[in-house]
Design an enzyme around this catalytic site. Structure first.
Site, PDB file in Angstrom:
ATOM      1  CE  LYS A 125      -3.812  -2.220   0.592  1.00  0.00           C
ATOM      2  NZ  LYS A 125      -3.257  -3.612  -0.104  1.00  0.00           N
ATOM      3  CG  ASP A 126      -0.548   4.337  -2.363  1.00  0.00           C
ATOM      4  OD1 ASP A 126      -1.285   3.607  -2.437  1.00  0.00           O
ATOM      5  OD2 ASP A 126       0.165   4.792  -3.392  1.00  0.00           O
TER       6      ASP A 126
END
Length: 423
Positions: free
Chosen positions: A88-89
């Site tokens: 994920k970011d």
């Protein structure tokens, strides 16, 4: 179709936009809550006594690998005992599932980390692995957009997103601040381990802070682990682990690379495969082919993973399938196995020939990293309904994507801005 004017995007193979509409401009991630990601997990049966504890991880402004390493450190376990379904970011608020091998709910409940929460959901007999998710939901704000004709610009891209956008691997696949993971993957494929270490540790980028740039430059210029270690910030734990190993084992660059978490090490080679895909997709668009119009010889991938080849005789049926979203045109990302590979996308094969990389290099990398780098088909088009709200000069986007698709690929189509404004 419109060409990207930004050198970084072009370097990473992201050369085109699907729409000719001027961009909205603006900035992503003004604050982490402007970029919210919620993982949609697979439906799996749990087990009341399985050895894997399934937890919901919510983090803000943490890179996943560093978060996992810190969680493992606090639990006094190896980071290899923690699994997850998708990365994920970093500059975002993200929620996802992780599995932790042989720890108790009480141990997790006692864990306290800034900007990280862990909620125990149950137990399972198997760990989570990459790809074990249905997709991701995104709730994103683009701030300070260009107000000129903003509503019409948004409508134009929203209509295109429902049909097809180029399914590029986004900037974060290659590194946000330091977009070089694909280059390290190339060096690993070539067996140039010293250069891979030097690039990971020593290549500085303008968006890094001055202390980090200075420490990296010392190693880049001198190849002296001790000199670089004296300047490397404590937070740069992966780099410090590699250099500490080289201090104790001079010249053992393969061993230094293996100090990285296995999943991070494997990401370098897969990033190179991603780079090949972006390059081949842009080459296809430059040749005048569309995202939704198959030509004879194109490979098609269906929702169940089945593939077929387009022919002149099947063009009418294929057009119908494509229009209804039953299949997508796909490109092949080369790997270690020839099985299922096409005769060869000319752009990809020409690039590999120029680099002197073949299947044997992928096989060697698979052995080195202990990860299968099989070839794979990937759809060239991304399609998703996007719910939009324009509020003064701010734009809100809400949409869902399958695994392996990038929200920034959607955002860049709206913004058409310097990629630095999306990190």
């Amino acid at each position: 179709m419109r060409e990207s004017p930004y050198p970084l995007e072009r370097e990473l193979g992201m050369q085109f936009y699907a729409t000719d509409t001027p961009g909205t401009g603006g900035t992503l991630r003004t604050v982490p809550d402007d970029f919210i990601v919620d993982e949609i997990p697979l439906e799996k049966k749990g087990s009341p006594s399985g050895p894997y504890l399934i937890c919901r991880l919510t983090k803000t402004s943490w890179e996943l690998q560093h978060a996992v390493k810190e969680i493992a450190k606090r639990l006094n376990i190896s980071h290899r005992r923690i699994g997850w379904a998708g990365t994920k970011d970093r500059n975002a608020r993200t929620t996802q599932l992780i599995s932790i091998y042989k720890v108790t709910p009480e141990q997790v409940a006692a864990l306290h980390l800034r900007d990280i929460t862990l909620e125990v959901l149950g137990q399972a007999n198997e760990q989570l692995s990459l790809g074990d998710l249905t997709g991701n939901r995104f709730d994103i704000w683009i701030r300070d957009a260009d107000p000129e004709d903003l509503d019409n610009r948004v409508v134009s891209v929203t209509e295109a997103a429902a049909i097809a956008l180029p399914n590029y691997f986004g900037l974060q696949r290659f590194g946000v601040i330091r977009p070089l993971t694909h280059r390290i993957g190339e060096y690993i494929l070539r067996g140039e381990y010293e250069q891979a270490v030097a690039t990971y540790v020593g290549q500085a980028f303008p968006l890094e802070n001055e202390v980090a740039r200075r420490a990296r430059t010392v190693y880049w210029d001198t190849r002296d682990p001790a000199a670089a270690l004296s300047d490397l910030p404590v937070a740069m734990s992966f780099e410090r682990s590699m250099l500490s190993y080289l201090q104790a084992h001079p010249g053992d660059y393969p061993g230094a690379l293996r100090q990285l978490p296995p999943k991070l090490l494997s990401m370098f080679v897969s990033a190179f495969q991603s780079y090949l895909f972006n390059y081949a997709l842009s080459h296809r668009l430059a040749a005048g082919h569309s995202l939704t119009g198959a030509v004879p010889g194109d490979r098609l991938i269906f929702a169940n993973g089945r593939t077929d080849t387009a022919t002149a005789a099947s063009s009418a049926a294929i057009s119908l399938h494509l229009a209804r979203g039953r299949c997508s045109i796909a490109l092949f990302m080369p790997g270690r196995d020839a099985a299922g590979a096409p005769a060869g996308d000319e752009a990809t094969q020409a690039m590999l020939a120029d680099l002197g990389i073949n299947q044997d290099h992928f096989r060697r990398a698979s052995e080195f990293v202990q990860t299968k780098f099989d070839g794979a088909w990937r759809p060239i088009a991304l399609r998703t309904p996007v719910e939009t709200v324009v509020k003064d000069r701010d734009l809100r986007l809400r949409f869902t994507l399958p695994p392996g698709h990038y929200a920034t690929t959607v955002c860049r189509e709206y913004m058409k801005a310097d990629p630095v404004r999306m990190i």
